[in-house]
Design an enzyme around this catalytic site. Structure first.
Site, mmCIF file in Angstrom:
data_model
loop_
_atom_site.group_PDB
_atom_site.id
_atom_site.type_symbol
_atom_site.label_atom_id
_atom_site.label_comp_id
_atom_site.label_asym_id
_atom_site.label_seq_id
_atom_site.Cartn_x
_atom_site.Cartn_y
_atom_site.Cartn_z
ATOM 1 N N LYS A 1 37.073 39.595 59.539
ATOM 2 C CA LYS A 1 37.625 38.491 60.344
ATOM 3 C C LYS A 1 38.973 38.069 59.802
ATOM 4 O O LYS A 1 39.295 38.275 58.621
ATOM 5 C CB LYS A 1 36.673 37.291 60.366
ATOM 6 N N VAL B 1 38.494 44.076 49.573
ATOM 7 C CA VAL B 1 37.603 43.238 48.760
ATOM 8 C C VAL B 1 38.369 42.019 48.244
ATOM 9 O O VAL B 1 39.515 42.146 47.802
ATOM 10 C CB VAL B 1 37.026 44.051 47.578
ATOM 11 N N ALA B 2 37.710 40.854 48.322
ATOM 12 C CA ALA B 2 38.328 39.585 47.902
ATOM 13 C C ALA B 2 39.688 39.411 48.575
ATOM 14 O O ALA B 2 40.639 38.918 47.979
ATOM 15 C CB ALA B 2 38.451 39.504 46.382
ATOM 16 N N MET C 1 39.103 38.342 54.086
ATOM 17 C CA MET C 1 38.650 38.882 55.373
ATOM 18 C C MET C 1 37.123 38.908 55.464
ATOM 19 O O MET C 1 36.549 39.518 56.362
ATOM 20 C CB MET C 1 39.239 40.270 55.607
ATOM 21 N N GLY D 1 34.664 40.242 53.676
ATOM 22 C CA GLY D 1 33.962 41.524 53.568
ATOM 23 C C GLY D 1 32.543 41.388 53.036
ATOM 24 O O GLY D 1 31.615 42.034 53.555
ATOM 25 N N GLY D 2 32.364 40.591 52.011
ATOM 26 C CA GLY D 2 31.017 40.406 51.459
ATOM 27 C C GLY D 2 30.099 39.749 52.470
ATOM 28 O O GLY D 2 28.935 40.140 52.629
ATOM 29 N N SER D 3 30.618 38.764 53.183
ATOM 30 C CA SER D 3 29.835 38.103 54.230
ATOM 31 C C SER D 3 29.479 39.091 55.337
ATOM 32 O O SER D 3 28.368 39.064 55.876
ATOM 33 C CB SER D 3 30.638 36.940 54.833
ATOM 34 N N ALA D 4 30.413 39.949 55.678
ATOM 35 C CA ALA D 4 30.160 40.958 56.709
ATOM 36 C C ALA D 4 29.014 41.873 56.275
ATOM 37 O O ALA D 4 28.109 42.181 57.068
ATOM 38 C CB ALA D 4 31.433 41.778 56.960
ATOM 39 N N ASP E 1 30.609 32.094 56.042
ATOM 40 C CA ASP E 1 31.244 33.086 56.917
ATOM 41 C C ASP E 1 30.244 34.104 57.485
ATOM 42 O O ASP E 1 30.626 34.927 58.323
ATOM 43 C CB ASP E 1 32.312 33.881 56.148
HETATM 44 P P1 ATP Z 1 36.068 35.179 52.199
HETATM 45 O O1 ATP Z 1 37.111 35.548 53.186
HETATM 46 O O2 ATP Z 1 34.694 34.984 52.818
HETATM 47 O O3 ATP Z 1 36.442 34.086 51.271
HETATM 48 P P2 ATP Z 1 36.816 37.467 50.700
HETATM 49 O O4 ATP Z 1 37.104 38.447 51.773
HETATM 50 O O5 ATP Z 1 37.983 36.795 50.070
HETATM 51 O O6 ATP Z 1 35.796 36.418 51.264
HETATM 52 P P3 ATP Z 1 34.870 39.256 49.604
HETATM 53 O O7 ATP Z 1 35.437 40.599 49.894
HETATM 54 O O8 ATP Z 1 33.762 38.791 50.453
HETATM 55 O O9 ATP Z 1 36.025 38.157 49.569
HETATM 56 O O10 ATP Z 1 34.444 39.291 48.061
HETATM 57 C C1 ATP Z 1 34.461 38.177 47.206
HETATM 58 C C2 ATP Z 1 33.700 38.549 45.940
HETATM 59 O O11 ATP Z 1 32.304 38.650 46.273
HETATM 60 C C3 ATP Z 1 34.065 39.898 45.365
HETATM 61 O O12 ATP Z 1 35.028 39.771 44.377
HETATM 62 C C4 ATP Z 1 32.753 40.448 44.824
HETATM 63 O O13 ATP Z 1 32.655 40.232 43.439
HETATM 64 C C5 ATP Z 1 31.662 39.634 45.500
HETATM 65 N N1 ATP Z 1 30.771 40.423 46.405
HETATM 66 C C6 ATP Z 1 29.437 40.335 46.478
HETATM 67 N N2 ATP Z 1 28.934 41.167 47.418
HETATM 68 C C7 ATP Z 1 29.978 41.789 47.971
HETATM 69 C C8 ATP Z 1 30.110 42.762 48.989
HETATM 70 N N3 ATP Z 1 29.035 43.266 49.637
HETATM 71 N N4 ATP Z 1 31.330 43.170 49.314
HETATM 72 C C9 ATP Z 1 32.412 42.661 48.671
HETATM 73 N N5 ATP Z 1 32.353 41.769 47.680
HETATM 74 C C10 ATP Z 1 31.157 41.321 47.326
#
Ligand code: ATP
Length: 308
Positions: A14, A100-101, A104, A106-109, A141
């Site tokens: 997202k 990652v982080a 977007m 990704g973890g929530s997805a 999210d």
């Molecule tokens: P948001 O936009 O919801 O704040 P984000 O996109 O910034 O999230 P994510 O990619 O969701 O961040 O990852 C945040 C942290 O969550 C990562 O640094 C990782 O340590 C942890 N994490 C746990 N499960 C996952 C997963 N399935 N995929 C990615 N990161 C994960």
């Protein structure tokens, strides 16, 4: 045997086309009025029956994703299993394509995908409202990743209202080197606000959806949407990662009709008026050296769905 098959779910990233952040509440959270927009960058989560709950991750950023019970997808599988009195005996494989982080979600997805995949594998038959309820327990999210499309998120972002959209929009994403911690970005936002009018709930106007942005989405008007993009976390993300200013400027100079930091960053999102301009913006970003990678995509797209 239905339990012997595997199930694969595809789930989108997202971008928040609006992220209005209220003051810090007594419970430490911030009230939000945010407009989530699902874009065509996907992770795929495959669940297969196994002796115990295990996780593997593939993709460029795989090393930065936990492959144990702290993975949000594993937590999702465990939550659904507990609700139905089952053992979470599955192997989860995450094919990671969402930065990652990167802001977007990704973890929530992946958590949303794991809920949908395990529900199909185990035949637990959760209705959409049941999945959404479990999703909200996993993170603010996560419910949107189930829904996809475009939706207004209120509360902490988990109270969703789907929004009408009048067409497809062309996006370019500049992926940064390294991530940003979402709590750190909120803390910086509070710090900056405390230097001015204050950072508490009484000090910051209540967050509301921008009528101009909602109209732009409804009309499929890219120029109006570009002008209305807004992220209250952007000053904090820029303070923590000053180099993002150059990334944003590069996309703007190359013809993007709007840009913003995605969520808590550091991914930067650029809206283009058509596919050709998106390519021009992407090429300029790639040549600039101001980001690690560039993705072109369209949206909105549907939420988590079984693909195999
Ligand atoms: P948001 O936009 O919801 O704040 P984000 O996109 O910034 O999230 P994510 O990619 O969701 O961040 O990852 C945040 C942290 O969550 C990562 O640094 C990782 O340590 C942890 N994490 C746990 N499960 C996952 C997963 N399935 N995929 C990615 N990161 C994960």
């Amino acid at each position: 045997m239905p339990f012997e098959r595997s199930v694969t779910v595809r789930v989108p990233a997202k971008v928040n086309v609006q992220l209005a952040v209220g003051g810090r509440r007594a419970d430490g959270y911030h009230g939000l009025a945010t407009v989530f927009f699902a874009v065509g960058l996907y992770d795929e989560v495959t669940v297969t029956p196994a002796e115990a709950l295990t996780v593997t991750v593939a993709g460029t950023d795989a090393a930065h994703v936990p492959a144990d019970g702290s993975n949000l997808a594993a937590k999702a599988a465990a939550l659904l299993a507990a609700r139905h009195g089952l053992a979470p005996a599955v192997h989860l494989h995450i094919a990671k394509n969402i930065p990652v982080a990167g802001g977007m979600a990704g973890g929530s997805a992946d958590a949303a995908a794991a809920l949908v995949a395990c529900d199909a594998l185990w035949g637990t038959g959760e209705p959409p409202a049941g999945l959404a309820h479990l999703a909200a327990q996993l993170g603010s999210d996560v419910p949107f990743a189930l829904l996809g499309g475009v939706a207004l998120g209120e509360g902490r972002g988990e109270l969703l209202t789907p929004l009408p959209v009048g067409g497809a929009f062309h996006w370019v994403f500049a992926v940064a080197d390294g991530g940003l911690s979402t709590p750190a970005v909120y803390a910086e936002c509070d710090r900056q606000r405390a230097l001015g009018a204050g950072s508490g709930e009484a000090d910051v106007p209540p967050p509301t959806a921008d009528p101009a942005l909602l109209a732009a989405l409804r009309d499929g008007d890219a120029a109006a949407l570009g002008a209305a993009l807004r992220n209250d976390l952007q000053p904090a993300a820029l303070a923590l990662r000053p180099a993002l200013a150059a990334t944003l400027a590069t996309g703007g100079d190359a013809g993007a009709i709007g840009s913003l930091v995605s969520g808590s960053g550091p991914t930067c999102a650029f809206l283009a008026k058509d596919a050709e301009t998106a390519r021009t913006v992407a090429d300029a970003l790639a040549a600039s050296g101001t980001c690690r990678g560039v993705r072109i995509t369209e949206g909105p797209v549907p939420g988590a769905a079984v693909v195999g």
